[in-house]
Write an enzyme that holds these catalytic residues in place. Structure first.
Site, PDB file in Angstrom:
ATOM      1  N   VAL A  81      -4.400   5.025   0.015  1.00 43.01           N
ATOM      2  CA  VAL A  81      -3.858   3.689   0.284  1.00 43.01           C
ATOM      3  C   VAL A  81      -4.029   3.310   1.755  1.00 43.01           C
ATOM      4  CG1 VAL A  81      -2.202   3.522  -1.579  1.00 43.01           C
ATOM      5  CG2 VAL A  81      -1.596   4.827   0.436  1.00 43.01           C
ATOM      6  N   PRO A  82      -5.265   3.132   2.220  1.00 39.71           N
ATOM      7  CA  PRO A  82      -5.447   2.656   3.593  1.00 39.71           C
ATOM      8  C   PRO A  82      -4.715   1.321   3.758  1.00 39.71           C
ATOM      9  CG  PRO A  82      -7.460   2.373   2.302  1.00 39.71           C
ATOM     10  CD  PRO A  82      -6.537   3.236   1.496  1.00 39.71           C
ATOM     11  N   HIS A  83      -3.953   1.167   4.847  1.00 38.10           N
ATOM     12  CA  HIS A  83      -3.166  -0.058   4.967  1.00 38.10           C
ATOM     13  C   HIS A  83      -2.926  -0.420   6.418  1.00 38.10           C
ATOM     14  CE1 HIS A  83      -0.257   3.323   4.711  1.00 38.10           C
ATOM     15  NE2 HIS A  83       0.351   2.675   5.696  1.00 38.10           N
ATOM     16  N   ALA A  84      -2.462  -1.641   6.653  1.00 42.52           N
ATOM     17  CA  ALA A  84      -2.129  -2.094   8.000  1.00 42.52           C
ATOM     18  C   ALA A  84      -1.186  -3.276   7.902  1.00 42.52           C
ATOM     19  CB  ALA A  84      -3.406  -2.508   8.737  1.00 42.52           C
TER      20      ALA A  84
END
Lengths: 564, 564
Positions: free
Chosen positions: A477-480
């Site tokens: 879950v790459p997130h920002a």
């Protein structure tokens, strides 16, 4: 043996089919606008009934939903069965232990919720009969008692449905509202039986008013004790010795029908019987979830929509519309009930917010006022304008109660990741490493709210360097968080080969979800991550998700996996 | 708007409750005697209707199941809804690909199954009108056509239910019977529309006979092509965008009701519409098992029993009973249909056994003959004795078909281990080793059929020495074949501590099942062992089984785990 004509059958089936389709469709649309489904279901009836369709195409509306003769009686029979089975489900869902725990509060709210509106209604009808629409020939005392009762009876089915739609039904507050409504309604119906007695018509053909009251109390007591005890012993026996799930299903439904027939026979309404049977059945551990599910779902999506839509079919809301009378009835009804129950809630020690929620919850009127109004109309106690005013009051208070509770309690649906997937948000990844995958997902999404793809990629990679976002079991879950974003956005990438996201279990990720959330919205990120983890943790779901042909199939899969 | 009286509601609910309870109860008893449940369900109606209860307590029977007026029409409306929804389920279960594969055979059987009984019936009614009960004023040609048709129409609902009860519905043979019955019935109903036209009454108010035929064929074609294609595209969309399972449930049920209304409107019976809607819905992969299950179970255990029981309510079988007429009608009906269909089956290349099974399967008549007979009675074409004879023929052929197919096809239910557990056959073991456990289990059982405990222990230990019987996952099955035993016996011991039975996975056994089988019955041991392995392999089952309080709870658990 007398049987239906060819035409009766055609009309019955066509009428039910159209009513069900319209009710379900508008119910779904209401949900889209965050309103309880029952709102759309009642609206469907108003649109199909005399008010709208009847005005535009009277012959067609009358043909499909006949207002007299065999067709009308058949529809009424179906609707009666529908409401009886719906109350069985409401009873099965009721959690009786909450009611015992909150006994004092239930009695306070229930009592205040009947004394207040009764007194207000009686005073208005006694001192201002002209304003309340008394017919010239009607006896003042009976008229005042009728108005007082009509304003006091809450609509148990509407209340139960609204609470279910809002996911409040099994909460402490929901159970208190339901218990108070049952208490309130039993008293209301007993008063109604007394009024009918004074008018020289009994509610029952077989019993005096005194017997009705005693039998009602005895039946209630018996269902909550002896019958409950016996049912808890019979259910496992039936499960062991009869076919499954046929044995328990047949038993439950036939006992509910017989209970309903009994209460109708002794002079209170059929729905009390099936509700109490439901309560007696409901919380036995032997009553497996699957049986409960079968009854619940068939009733909620077949019988309940039919019943709620049928309310709107009953009258033409334009022809007999008297604006002043409608306004007066509506205001008096709301004031009496909301203030009465709200005060009861405060007396019982609830917070102001909860007390108001109870007031608006209990304020819902429904079929009861309509049945009661029909009888009063038939016996010349009221005229058609007052009948219309009562029905409008019943519908408006029902429609109000869901949204009002929602806004008072500040209910929000938990945010799910699928709500933030744009229609192009599903992609089969070409990338073979982490950085390329992030760039590919951000590229698929394109610029969001003026934030460029490069900015997104940079922010996500920066977050990824702090700590890798592989969750394990093939999910990453790459997130920002992004300044200037007003709403979360999610993109899902599928990688058949798998991409290393440094997961704790060492597995490569086949599902990579890029999650962008507004900088100041703490809750969004947490809720979406939790939802993704919960959804993807199921092995069957992951297997099926790898096979989907596009977004529609993916959404369908998520819905059916998580019962959402 | 006209609505039901207090008394109508009471009677409707009480009638439905009693009918459902009796139908389910006798249905279960029929299953106990290895008969299809529908047998018991029809019998329930005969007991509650004019024939038995009506003769013993006429007022009570008439009150509960009114034979004229609003009550009769309401009951008829419920039964109509019931049969429409039952045919939806039958359609959903139908496997259309089998029908295409067996197209030629279906057409041969379907055609032979109508030509033969039609010709026999016509000849009898034309040449021997007195014997067949023609009324003095009836036109010979119309009477002969009526008899011919009444003997030709198979009862699709009864056939479908019987095949389901026998677990044959989705088999090749079952699907061929259903497809032939659909084919047969469509033709039968079209002929019936022609006869009504000759009598000056049309089946439809809106269409000529020609239009009815053309519209029926067009509707069938459309449902199997365009509608099927559209539904397959709409279901995933609904699942993705509407609530689940409410969206698909509401859609399915409303489309079924509208389809039924359409076919009723054009002049064939409502059930064809819902059956074809079911077929169009049925085999889409997007139609999840859970939706199918909810509809299937609610309909099979609520609506279907009501319909089948209602058949028996229609007439008094004693008052208008003419033994000769009944015998003649029954023999002519059976000969025509069984021989016709059997011959059709042989022509289509089926084995003699399968051909006879098809003959008896298609021989079931049902509601159709009763509806048809009611119309003929109303128009003075036949008298009450012939009506009774037709109804008895319908019921007897329906009752015959299940047992006949069962015995022709030599069907046996697979043997389950719970069928051989005596009521004392569950024990919490004190023993800590293998030999002691075997002795304790044999001791619990006591001597069986004169075989002493010592003999049993010795035989089991001898078998155990050959090879240990630990299956793994905590289960062991010490067993022996015993000379002189006529039936298998099983005892279950629970050991909280676990006993070593030398299982392949090294785990100790918490469930020890002692199994004794007759020496010459090879099948019994194999079937029982397979059943035990299948049941206990489920982890949730084992966890729950350790907690049971006694035999009743254990049986209930087995039933609900394995859908038996």
């Amino acid at each position: 043996m007398e049987s239906l004509s060819h035409q009766d059958v055609t009309i019955l089936l066509a009428g039910l089919g159209v009513l069900l389709a319209a009710a379900r469709l508008l119910g779904e649309i209401a949900r889209r606008f965050q309103l309880p489904a029952v709102f759309g279901e009642i609206l469907a009836g108003i649109l199909l009934g005399p008010t709208v369709l009847g005005a535009l195409a009277p012959n067609f509306s009358n043909l499909l939903f006949p207002r007299s003769g065999t067709g009308a009686l058949l529809l009424d029979g179906m609707v009666t069965l529908a409401i009886v089975l719906f109350l069985l489900v409401a009873g099965m869902e009721a959690d009786i232990s909450t009611v015992w725990r909150q006994g004092r509060a239930v009695a306070t709210v229930g009592l205040a919720g009947i004394v207040f509106p009764f007194a207000t209604g009686f005073a208005m009808a006694w001192y201002l009969p002209g304003l309340m629409g008394r017919e010239p020939g009607a006896a003042p005392l009976i008229f005042a008692l009728f108005i007082a009762t009509a304003l006091s009876i809450s609509a148990l089915p509407v209340i139960a449905k609204t609470l279910m739609d809002l996911d409040l039904y099994r909460s402490d507050l929901g159970m208190m509202i339901v218990a108070a409504a049952v208490f309130n309604d039993l008293i209301g119906w007993i008063i109604f039986a007394v009024i009918l007695g004074m008018m020289g018509v009994t509610g029952s053909d077989a019993f005096s008013i005194g017997s009705t009251i005693i039998l009602t109390l005895l039946f209630t007591l018996m269902m909550l004790t002896v019958a409950r005890w016996s049912i808890h012993r019979m259910l496992p026996w039936i499960q062991a010795h009869a076919s499954w799930p046929g044995g328990q299903l047949g038993f439950t439904l036939s006992v509910a029908l017989l209970g309903a027939a009994f209460t109708e026979w002794i002079g209170v309404h059929a729905i009390f019987g099936s509700f109490l049977v439901g309560v007696a059945m409901g919380d036995t551990p032997h009553f497996r979830e699957r049986i409960r599910g079968v009854i619940d779902q068939f009733v909620s999506f077949f019988f309940a929509p039919l019943f709620f839509a049928s309310i709107g079919l009953k009258v033409n809301f334009v022809e007999h519309f008297d604006p002043l009378l409608v306004l007066v009835v509506l205001v008096v009804a709301c004031l009496g009930k909301v203030l009465g129950c709200g005060l009861g809630g405060r007396l019982a020690g609830l917070s102001p917010r909860e007390s108001w929620a109870i007031g608006f919850g209990m304020n819902a009127r429904g079929a009861m006022e309509i049945i009661l109004g029909l009888l009063a109309l038939r016996f010349g106690l009221i005229g058609e304008p007052l009948f219309v005013a009562l029905v409008i009051m019943a519908i408006v208070t029902s429609l109000m109660s869901g949204p009002a509770m929602q806004s008072i309690l500040r209910l929000k649906k938990p945010r799910r990741f699928i709500n933030f997937l744009p229609s192009r948000g599903l992609v089969r990844l070409q990338a073979h490493d982490r950085d390329a995958a992030i760039a590919e997902l951000a590229g698929t999404l394109g610029p969001v709210e003026g934030i460029s793809v490069e900015t997104v990629v940079e922010a996500v990679r920066a977050r990824e360097r702090l700590m890798a976002t592989g969750l394990g079991y093939g999910v990453a879950v790459p997130h920002a968080r992004l300044a200037g974003l007003s709403e979360p956005v999610v993109v899902l990438g599928l990688s058949a080969a798998g991409i290393d996201f440094n997961a704790p279990d060492g597995k490569t990720a086949q599902f990579i979800l890029l999650i962008l959330t507004p900088e100041d919205d703490n809750g969004a990120q947490v809720q979406i991550l939790a939802d993704i983890a919960r959804t993807f943790r199921q092995r069957e779901f992951r297997q099926a998700a790898l096979e989907v042909s596009g977004m529609t199939e993916f959404l369908a899969l998520v819905k059916s996996t998580t019962d959402g």
